[in-house]
Motif scaffolding. Structure first.
Motif, PDB file in Angstrom:
ATOM      1  N   GLU A   1       4.093  10.563  -6.937  1.00 24.45           N
ATOM      2  CA  GLU A   1       4.924  10.897  -8.095  1.00 24.45           C
ATOM      3  C   GLU A   1       4.078  11.230  -9.318  1.00 24.45           C
ATOM      4  O   GLU A   1       4.451  12.065 -10.137  1.00 24.45           O
ATOM      5  CB  GLU A   1       5.842   9.716  -8.424  1.00 24.45           C
ATOM      6  N   LEU A   2       2.921  10.579  -9.442  1.00 22.58           N
ATOM      7  CA  LEU A   2       2.062  10.772 -10.615  1.00 22.58           C
ATOM      8  C   LEU A   2       1.341  12.111 -10.599  1.00 22.58           C
ATOM      9  O   LEU A   2       1.276  12.802 -11.627  1.00 22.58           O
ATOM     10  CB  LEU A   2       1.027   9.632 -10.675  1.00 22.58           C
ATOM     11  N   TYR A   3       0.793  12.502  -9.466  1.00 26.53           N
ATOM     12  CA  TYR A   3      -0.098  13.660  -9.411  1.00 26.53           C
ATOM     13  C   TYR A   3       0.517  14.960  -9.925  1.00 26.53           C
ATOM     14  O   TYR A   3      -0.130  15.699 -10.680  1.00 26.53           O
ATOM     15  CB  TYR A   3      -0.636  13.848  -7.989  1.00 26.53           C
TER      16      TYR A   3
ATOM     17  N   GLY B   1       3.089   6.008  -2.767  1.00 29.05           N
ATOM     18  CA  GLY B   1       4.288   6.673  -3.276  1.00 29.05           C
ATOM     19  C   GLY B   1       4.211   6.907  -4.774  1.00 29.05           C
ATOM     20  O   GLY B   1       4.597   7.970  -5.270  1.00 29.05           O
ATOM     21  N   ARG B   2       3.696   5.909  -5.517  1.00 28.63           N
ATOM     22  CA  ARG B   2       3.531   6.087  -6.964  1.00 28.63           C
ATOM     23  C   ARG B   2       2.535   7.201  -7.260  1.00 28.63           C
ATOM     24  O   ARG B   2       2.715   7.992  -8.187  1.00 28.63           O
ATOM     25  CB  ARG B   2       3.066   4.784  -7.623  1.00 28.63           C
TER      26      ARG B   2
ATOM     27  N   LEU C   1      -6.863   9.457  -0.834  1.00 27.99           N
ATOM     28  CA  LEU C   1      -6.337   8.103  -1.026  1.00 27.99           C
ATOM     29  C   LEU C   1      -5.926   7.551   0.342  1.00 27.99           C
ATOM     30  O   LEU C   1      -4.867   7.902   0.877  1.00 27.99           O
ATOM     31  CB  LEU C   1      -5.155   8.139  -1.992  1.00 27.99           C
ATOM     32  N   ILE C   2      -6.745   6.678   0.910  1.00 24.45           N
ATOM     33  CA  ILE C   2      -6.617   6.286   2.310  1.00 24.45           C
ATOM     34  C   ILE C   2      -6.126   4.839   2.425  1.00 24.45           C
ATOM     35  O   ILE C   2      -6.808   3.907   1.977  1.00 24.45           O
ATOM     36  CB  ILE C   2      -7.977   6.421   3.022  1.00 24.45           C
ATOM     37  N   PRO C   3      -4.948   4.612   2.998  1.00 27.69           N
ATOM     38  CA  PRO C   3      -4.495   3.232   3.251  1.00 27.69           C
ATOM     39  C   PRO C   3      -5.468   2.527   4.189  1.00 27.69           C
ATOM     40  O   PRO C   3      -5.942   3.109   5.172  1.00 27.69           O
ATOM     41  CB  PRO C   3      -3.124   3.432   3.904  1.00 27.69           C
TER      42      PRO C   3
ATOM     43  N   ILE D   1       0.841  -1.203   0.000  1.00 30.77           N
ATOM     44  CA  ILE D   1       0.000   0.000   0.000  1.00 30.77           C
ATOM     45  C   ILE D   1       0.874   1.250   0.000  1.00 30.77           C
ATOM     46  O   ILE D   1       0.608   2.220  -0.731  1.00 30.77           O
ATOM     47  CB  ILE D   1      -0.950   0.012   1.221  1.00 30.77           C
ATOM     48  N   ALA D   2       1.929   1.234   0.811  1.00 29.32           N
ATOM     49  CA  ALA D   2       2.836   2.390   0.882  1.00 29.32           C
ATOM     50  C   ALA D   2       3.473   2.660  -0.477  1.00 29.32           C
ATOM     51  O   ALA D   2       3.613   3.823  -0.887  1.00 29.32           O
ATOM     52  CB  ALA D   2       3.911   2.141   1.942  1.00 29.32           C
ATOM     53  N   MET D   3       3.839   1.618  -1.178  1.00 26.12           N
ATOM     54  CA  MET D   3       4.425   1.794  -2.504  1.00 26.12           C
ATOM     55  C   MET D   3       3.406   2.401  -3.471  1.00 26.12           C
ATOM     56  O   MET D   3       3.743   3.252  -4.297  1.00 26.12           O
ATOM     57  CB  MET D   3       4.927   0.446  -3.039  1.00 26.12           C
TER      58      MET D   3
END
Length: 706
Positions: A379-381, A375-376, A398-400, A370-372
């Protein structure tokens, strides 16, 4: 804006000038004059959500300008009444099927006369732009003396190259006369849009302001306080650039470089527009009047080509697929999405949905996965929008959710677990009792039949397939997969969701491989057979690229992952009634050694920096090689149509273009087959069946074309 003091502080609706009761003289325009002697010309096409540049719009504009010439205002404002923007470009429907360059040139010549008349007005003219100004709309704005952007959401651009064209209403010359020629050519060759800050820095617009200050800005034009920039960036650079490119030799050298760069992105034999635009600038870059005249003939020649006509077809395919997402107002659009599986697909689906305003809970057994995924997303936004506040808000949504509690509150649940039937059914058994009434369960499966997944569900009518393609942020297509038991309410919720996240749905019925994977698998497997025969992967890729595919099958297999490709192939072979190429043992050997493609750095090719390392020298492909790759793909689409997996030829074409990268300038596999002697194509398949095997035997679906 130097020297201008904005006096109006109160926020208000769009400034459209006074309503003097004279509306109705024209169908698409309204002209009025305010107490300051400023004319307000408002574009408002009836029964349309956006203005487009049609022949009727231009004819009426000509009449308006004739009236303005008789009694010029202190300044003339041109503005749209549509909340969506200024103008969305030209009405390309008028050119569908146009094949006579002389007739097109005549029509475009008349349009040029109107725009030139606008540019020649003695009264100062100002285009006030909110939302978008694209293509012909931007060309109207460029014919004005000033351009003012209202709000920070404005977008300006020339997307014509995406339709196999270049600007055709004088925009080529006017843009390059206004801003740095290299910047202007790049803007037209790429079709990219400019944001307000970029447009201001380039000198494309004079001012960027808020809506409440529009009237004050317009009055500054009338009072002579707003001066257009002499040239962009800085005066010295502009003078050097202008002098440099007024000479033939330097302009020719730069044109050659532009031509080479464009050819690497879009082969000129398939996409002639970039080369035609560079030719225009090379020949007439020192004479704007001559360039505008030559632009008309060049545009007419391009419009008559198969490429332009097919790319216009693709434009309308996209619009048709967008309409699938339009559902009744009574349908409750999802507000909370729960995604199960935070891997490459699930995590990216969750990130994309959060960017588009949904509250998303993301579950996985492993917190680090989930953390990865988060992280993606981080980077995308910033790549999607240069707004740090929007990035922050999307990340907040975006909630883990390691424990998976979001299931209880979600309106839509998307399962993106590995492609294992037993695993997916186990997940459903655990989550179905927790789902709230009315919630929809969607699966991102790429190959498993929904009937098998629905077994054991208490409410199978709320199961549906939403098959995304990788990478989610770039691939527009989503296969919307139904089964006999799905309810209309479930289907409507899924359609609404895809509209919310700006994806194109392709409705398909549950079947082995659905549509896209069913058609792509023989394409990629045939490449493996050719490699087993001794052909270099570079030669095989070149055979597909010669047809116009943006990526050859060997490269695509590495991109997808050789392990995934074999799994899909094995699944299809077990469920199809038509033979597929057999994956060679060498391919399975690569997978056993962990050589899975791009994701492991080695597969068919070695990968460096996300690019395959290919040999520079290899044998040229033959036409038979191209046929072996492309014809089975078309055949599979015809089989899917015959069996009702997909019911609409246009949707089949759109799905293959937007989901599989089928050469857009061909107009789609079914359209290509219809327009390229289908009997001859079928005969070539029959010849291959005799020499290569029964996998090339034409499907009875070819009969619909002959």
């Amino acid at each position: 804006m130097t020297g201008i003091v904005w006096k109006t502080l109160k926020s208000r609706q769009m400034e459209l000038g006074p309503d003097d009761g004279r509306a109705g003289r024209w169908r698409n325009w309204r002209l009025s004059r305010d107490a300051d002697g400023i004319g307000w010309l408002i574009a408002d096409q009836p029964e349309a959500s956006a203005n487009t540049i049609s022949e009727e719009v231009l004819e009426e504009l000509d009449q308006v300008l004739a009236e303005v010439e008789q009694d010029p205002p202190r300044a003339l404002v041109i503005r749209s009444a549509k909340a969506s923007g200024f103008f969305a470009g030209a009405d390309v429907k008028a050119f569908v099927g146009a094949r006579d360059p002389a007739e097109i040139e005549q029509r475009m010549g008349r349009a040029h006369q109107v725009v030139d008349r606008l540019a020649a007005l003695t009264a100062p003219t100002v285009a006030v732009i909110h939302g978008y100004a694209l293509g012909g709309g931007l060309e109207i704005a460029l014919a004005c003396d000033h351009r003012i952007l209202a709000g920070d959401e404005a977008r300006l651009g020339f997307p014509e190259v995406q339709l196999g064209l270049h600007p055709g209403l004088g925009g080529t010359a006017r843009l390059l006369d206004l801003i740095d020629p290299l910047e202007g050519m790049q803007m037209m060759l790429t079709g990219k849009t400019m944001r307000p800050g970029q447009a201001k820095a380039l000198g494309l617009v004079d001012a960027v302001t808020e809506e409440r200050h529009v009237r004050t800005a317009v009055k500054a034009v009338a009072d002579g306080e707003l001066k257009p920039k002499v040239k962009p960036l800085n005066r010295l650079r502009s003078q050097v650039t202008e002098r440099l490119f007024s000479a033939d030799l330097p302009r020719r050298a730069v044109a050659d470089r532009m031509r080479g760069q464009a050819a690497r992105q879009a082969p000129p034999e398939h996409y002639p527009a970039p080369g035609a635009l560079v030719d225009l600038w090379e020949r007439h870059g020192d004479d704007p009047k001559a360039m505008r005249k030559a632009e008309v003939a060049s545009f007419a020649r391009l419009m008559a080509t198969d490429t332009a006509q097919n790319l216009i077809r693709v434009f309308f395919l996209r619009e048709k697929m967008k309409k699938i997402t339009e559902v009744s107002d009574s349908v409750a659009k999802p507000r909370h999405l729960h995604v199960i599986g935070a891997g490459a697909m699930g995590g990216d689906i969750a990130a994309w949905a959060a960017w588009h305003g949904l509250r998303v809970t993301l579950a996985d057994l492993k917190p680090e996965i989930i953390a990865m995924a988060v992280g993606r997303a981080a980077e995308l936004y910033p790549k999607l929008g240069h707004d740090s506040a929007k990035t922050r808000d999307a990340l907040d949504r975006l909630i883990p959710d390691v424990k998976g509690e979001g299931v209880r509150h979600a309106d839509l649940i998307i399962e993106a677990a590995p492609e294992k039937l037993d695993l997916k059914k186990k997940i459903y058994a655990g989550l179905e009792p927790k789902m709230k009434p009315g919630a929809v369960l969607a699966t991102n499966t790429s190959s498993i039949r929904l009937e098998a997944l629905a077994e054991g569900l208490h409410r199978p009518e709320r199961l549906i397939g939403v098959h995304f393609f990788n990478p989610v942020s770039r691939m527009q297509l989503v296969e919307l997969v139904t089964h006999e038991g799905v309810s209309d309410e479930t289907l409507d919720v899924a359609k609404a969701f895809l509209g919310q996240i700006d994806r194109l749905p392709a409705p398909v019925k549950s079947a082995p491989g659905f549509l896209v994977n069913r058609a792509l698998t023989p394409y990629m497997l045939e490449a493996m057979v050719m490699m087993q025969e001794g052909h270099a992967p570079e030669t095989i890729d070149a055979a597909a690229e010669a047809f116009g595919m943006p990526m050859g099958p060997a490269t695509l297999a590495d991109q997808v992952g050789l392990d995934i490709g074999i799994a899909v192939a094995d699944s299809l072979k077990a469920n199809l009634d038509k033979p597929l190429p057999v994956p060679p043992d060498t391919l399975r050997g690569r997978v056993d050694r962990g050589e899975l493609g791009r994701k492991t750095g080695k597969g068919i090719y070695e990968w460096k920096g996300n690019e395959p390392v290919k040999a520079r020298s290899f044998a040229k492909p033959t036409q038979e090689m191209t046929d072996r790759l492309i014809l089975p793909m078309i055949d599979a689409c015809l089989e899917c149509l015959r069996k009702g997996v997909v019911e609409d030829e246009d949707v089949a074409d759109g799905a293959m273009i937007f989901g599989a990268g089928f050469a857009p300038f061909r107009g789609g596999p079914i359209h290509y087959a219809r327009t390229h002697d289908p009997a001859a194509l079928k005969a070539r398949m029959e010849a291959l069946a005799r020499t290569q095997g029964e996998r090339f035997a034409p499907d009875p679906g070819w009969d619909r074309l002959t």
